[in-house]
Design a protein around this motif. Structure first.
Motif, PDB file in Angstrom:
ATOM      1  N   ILE A  49      59.900  96.275  30.144  1.00 48.03           N
ATOM      2  CA  ILE A  49      60.444  96.068  31.478  1.00 48.03           C
ATOM      3  C   ILE A  49      59.965  94.705  31.948  1.00 48.03           C
ATOM      4  CG2 ILE A  49      60.515  96.885  33.862  1.00 48.03           C
ATOM      5  CD1 ILE A  49      59.766  99.686  32.695  1.00 48.03           C
ATOM      6  N   THR A  51      60.017  91.684  34.922  1.00 48.10           N
ATOM      7  CA  THR A  51      60.272  91.380  36.327  1.00 48.10           C
ATOM      8  C   THR A  51      60.022  89.895  36.537  1.00 48.10           C
ATOM      9  OG1 THR A  51      59.594  93.604  36.969  1.00 48.10           O
ATOM     10  CG2 THR A  51      59.684  91.945  38.705  1.00 48.10           C
ATOM     11  N   GLN A  70      64.086  85.189  40.691  1.00 50.79           N
ATOM     12  CA  GLN A  70      63.006  85.873  41.395  1.00 50.79           C
ATOM     13  C   GLN A  70      63.446  87.234  41.924  1.00 50.79           C
ATOM     14  OE1 GLN A  70      61.545  83.707  44.772  1.00 50.79           O
ATOM     15  NE2 GLN A  70      59.871  85.106  45.117  1.00 50.79           N
ATOM     16  N   GLY A  71      62.642  88.251  41.614  1.00 48.91           N
ATOM     17  CA  GLY A  71      62.910  89.598  42.096  1.00 48.91           C
ATOM     18  C   GLY A  71      63.735  90.452  41.159  1.00 48.91           C
ATOM     19  N   ASP A  72      64.362  89.853  40.156  1.00 44.79           N
ATOM     20  CA  ASP A  72      65.171  90.628  39.215  1.00 44.79           C
ATOM     21  C   ASP A  72      64.291  91.360  38.217  1.00 44.79           C
ATOM     22  OD1 ASP A  72      67.535  89.782  40.365  1.00 44.79           O
ATOM     23  OD2 ASP A  72      67.926  88.233  38.870  1.00 44.79           O
ATOM     24  N   MET A  73      64.778  92.514  37.759  1.00 45.63           N
ATOM     25  CA  MET A  73      64.117  93.288  36.728  1.00 45.63           C
ATOM     26  C   MET A  73      65.133  93.593  35.640  1.00 45.63           C
ATOM     27  SD  MET A  73      62.566  97.157  36.904  1.00 45.63           S
ATOM     28  CE  MET A  73      61.132  96.749  37.859  1.00 45.63           C
ATOM     29  N   LEU A  94      57.363  85.365  34.692  1.00 47.65           N
ATOM     30  CA  LEU A  94      57.651  86.788  34.736  1.00 47.65           C
ATOM     31  C   LEU A  94      56.430  87.593  34.333  1.00 47.65           C
ATOM     32  CD1 LEU A  94      58.318  88.151  31.567  1.00 47.65           C
ATOM     33  CD2 LEU A  94      59.759  86.107  31.721  1.00 47.65           C
ATOM     34  N   TYR A  95      56.499  88.868  34.644  1.00 40.08           N
ATOM     35  CA  TYR A  95      55.535  89.786  34.047  1.00 40.08           C
ATOM     36  C   TYR A  95      56.334  90.892  33.386  1.00 40.08           C
ATOM     37  CZ  TYR A  95      55.982  92.714  38.277  1.00 40.08           C
ATOM     38  OH  TYR A  95      56.458  93.478  39.312  1.00 40.08           O
ATOM     39  N   THR A  96      55.759  91.434  32.326  1.00 38.23           N
ATOM     40  CA  THR A  96      56.457  92.453  31.563  1.00 38.23           C
ATOM     41  C   THR A  96      55.514  93.600  31.257  1.00 38.23           C
ATOM     42  OG1 THR A  96      57.794  92.869  29.571  1.00 38.23           O
ATOM     43  CG2 THR A  96      56.026  91.269  29.359  1.00 38.23           C
TER      44      THR A  96
END
Length: 129
Positions: A49, A51, A70-73, A94-96
């Protein structure tokens, strides 16, 4: 308890990949893709996942393409071919979350080239539970 202001933490580092936390069933990784860069087409045996914290890019998952910012996942199921590219002038941050972990606990890869070399050498294996 682990606590992060994740967007702030993700933007503090310019590493291509940095493992932030590893648990028994999941792992949190922050990534920075430089302008013109990409994660590289790949397939994982784990769910992922992603983000997006800042920048603009393109997600390609199982042949479908979408713009991301920004803000999308984006959710990448295990076995799905995917790639993420930076389409803007600034880093794509991002972070995942991987489930289960995908990388070595505490791994820091400054560049995509370093990350690829360590993976190919078998030096980026997740912990065995």
């Amino acid at each position: 308890m682990e606590h992060y202001t994740i967007a702030t933490v993700a933007e503090q580092y310019s590493d291509f990949r940095r493992v932030l936390w590893t648990g028994k069933h999941t792992q949190v990784v922050i990534m920075t893709i430089p302008a013109g860069g990409e994660i590289g087409e790949e397939v994982h045996e784990v769910d992922q996942i992603l983000t997006f914290v800042s920048g603009v890019g393109q997600a390609k998952v199982s042949g479908q393409t979408r713009k991301v910012s920004q803000g999308d996942m984006v959710i990448v199921p295990a076995g799905a071919k995917h790639n993420f590219t930076n389409e803007g002038p600034n880093p794509l941050v991002l972070y995942t979350v991987y489930g289960p972990p995908e990388h070595a606990d505490g791994a820091v890869h400054a560049t995509k080239e370093e990350a690829d070399a360590l993976e190919e050498a078998g030096k980026d294996e997740p912990p065995s539970n």
